[in-house]
Write an enzyme that holds these catalytic residues in place. Structure first.
Site, PDB file in Angstrom:
ATOM      1  N   THR A 191      76.048 -19.304 -50.407  1.00 34.33           N
ATOM      2  CA  THR A 191      75.074 -19.165 -48.968  1.00 34.33           C
ATOM      3  C   THR A 191      74.731 -20.622 -48.461  1.00 34.33           C
ATOM      4  O   THR A 191      75.170 -21.615 -49.059  1.00 34.33           O
ATOM      5  CB  THR A 191      73.542 -18.661 -49.420  1.00 34.33           C
ATOM      6  N   ARG A 219      73.394  -4.070 -51.101  1.00 35.61           N
ATOM      7  CA  ARG A 219      72.466  -4.848 -51.630  1.00 35.61           C
ATOM      8  C   ARG A 219      72.155  -5.759 -50.581  1.00 35.61           C
ATOM      9  O   ARG A 219      73.229  -6.275 -49.861  1.00 35.61           O
ATOM     10  CB  ARG A 219      72.891  -5.301 -52.887  1.00 35.61           C
TER      11      ARG A 219
HETATM   12  N1  GLY Z   1      70.669 -16.246 -51.888  1.00 32.70           N
HETATM   13  C1  GLY Z   1      71.748 -15.475 -51.541  1.00 32.70           C
HETATM   14  C2  GLY Z   1      71.937 -14.007 -52.058  1.00 32.70           C
HETATM   15  O1  GLY Z   1      71.202 -13.707 -53.174  1.00 32.70           O
HETATM   16  O2  GLY Z   1      72.210 -13.113 -51.412  1.00 32.70           O
END
Ligand code: GLY
Length: 338
Positions: A191, A219
């Site tokens: 990320t 998800r």
């Molecule tokens: N912090 C990124 C995720 O868990 O998708």
């Protein structure tokens, strides 16, 4: 929410975010500043340059993340990101603008390599905040975004290797020659978050990701959720996160960091306080190491309205920061040593 009602709200939320006095930070930043995860060194440099040219902080953050979204070698963001369990790249992103108080987000977006730009359009061209899946893709098409295959050969090979060694009770054979994606390959929650404050003290932020590698299809992590992977309060500052999204969602991490800054904590101390809450919320055995500490990483990044920059993580890591003096990587404060 005016400062008084905000204080009442924070007190009602319990001791974790309550503070004896609320100190609104109304000081203007003397100069633009940006903070990011360590993969955003180029991003913070771009964001500050754009703010110096007069680009609003939220747009500067989105322009900052673009080269990382386009980079096939960053396997945690955009093009080249690791796919879900079915081998399909699904991207999440959100933006938030302090001056207008508006936000936009997309989740489970396929085929579009710059989800942050789509999130910006959701904020500017709709009365909604979050669009997901097929609806988000149709919205992106409508606004002229080009569809492409986001699964690079490298990411495909990593997915195949993961799938083949997942179980010894199925028909997939785990070849020895899985090379760099062999047994030591760790599933990532990479990320990028970029937070920005301009010389007027206006604040904006953006977070964008391909999410947890090989996630269950559908998800969604913290990155596209306002108040989790990204949060902005123009009276206070901006905060965002990377790492295990589930831990940030259940603590509303971004909102919590900004709340701690509103209570008068420095950006780094606010990140550390929110990390203590992450630890407090981590109770089930499967998420704990033998020493009782979380068996995952969470990193927070923050800038206050005055342009002070900070970052902290559960375990040692680096982060990127920039002012007009230049961009650099620095050590984040760490709650635990190793
Ligand atoms: N912090 C990124 C995720 O868990 O998708």
């Amino acid at each position: 929410m005016d400062p008084l009602s905000r204080r009442s709200f924070l007190k009602a939320a319990g001791p974790a975010v309550a503070a004896p006095c609320f100190v609104p930070r109304r000081r203007r930043a003397a100069r633009p500043a940006a903070v990011s995860s360590a993969n955003g060194l180029v991003s913070v440099e771009i964001a500050v340059r754009k703010m110096l040219e007069g680009v609003p902080p939220v747009d500067a953050a989105v322009l900052g993340v673009e080269p990382v979204e386009n980079d096939p070698d960053d396997m945690t963001v955009g093009y080249g990101g690791l796919p879900n369990a079915d081998g399909i790249v699904e991207l999440d992103s959100c933006v938030m603008d302090g001056r207008s108080g508006l936000a936009g987000a997309v989740a489970c977006l396929r085929n579009i390599k710059n989800p942050a730009q789509v999130a910006l359009q959701v904020m500017r061209r709709t009365d909604h905040v979050l669009m997901v899946g097929e609806g988000a893709l149709q919205f992106a098409r409508m606004h002229g975004f080009t569809e492409e295959n986001l699964l690079t050969e490298k990411a495909r090979k990593a997915w195949v290797a993961w799938r083949e060694r997942l179980s010894d009770k199925d028909d997939w054979v785990d070849p020895e020659e899985n090379g760099e994606f062999g047994k030591d390959f760790v599933r990532t929650t990479g990320t990028i978050h970029v937070g920005c404050v301009d010389a007027n003290g206006d604040v904006g932020g953006c977070t964008t990701t391909s999410g947890l590698a090989f996630k269950i299809p559908g998800r969604v992590g913290d990155s596209p959720l306002i108040g989790c992977g990204n949060y902005v309060d123009n009276e206070v500052g901006v905060a965002g996160s990377t790492g295990r999204g589930e831990a940030v969602i259940v603590t509303n991490g971004g909102h919590r960091v900004v709340g701690y800054m509103a209570d008068g904590k420095s950006p780094t101390d606010a990140c550390l306080a929110a990390l203590r809450d992450v630890v407090r919320f981590t109770k089930v055995q499967r998420l704990l190491r033998a020493d009782g500490r979380p068996d995952f990483q969470v990193k927070f990044y923050a800038i206050n309205k005055a342009g002070e920059i900070g970052s902290a993580a559960l375990y040692p890591t680096r982060y990127a920061r920039a002012t007009e003096a230049g961009a650099e990587l620095a050590d984040a404060a760490a709650l635990f040593e190793g």
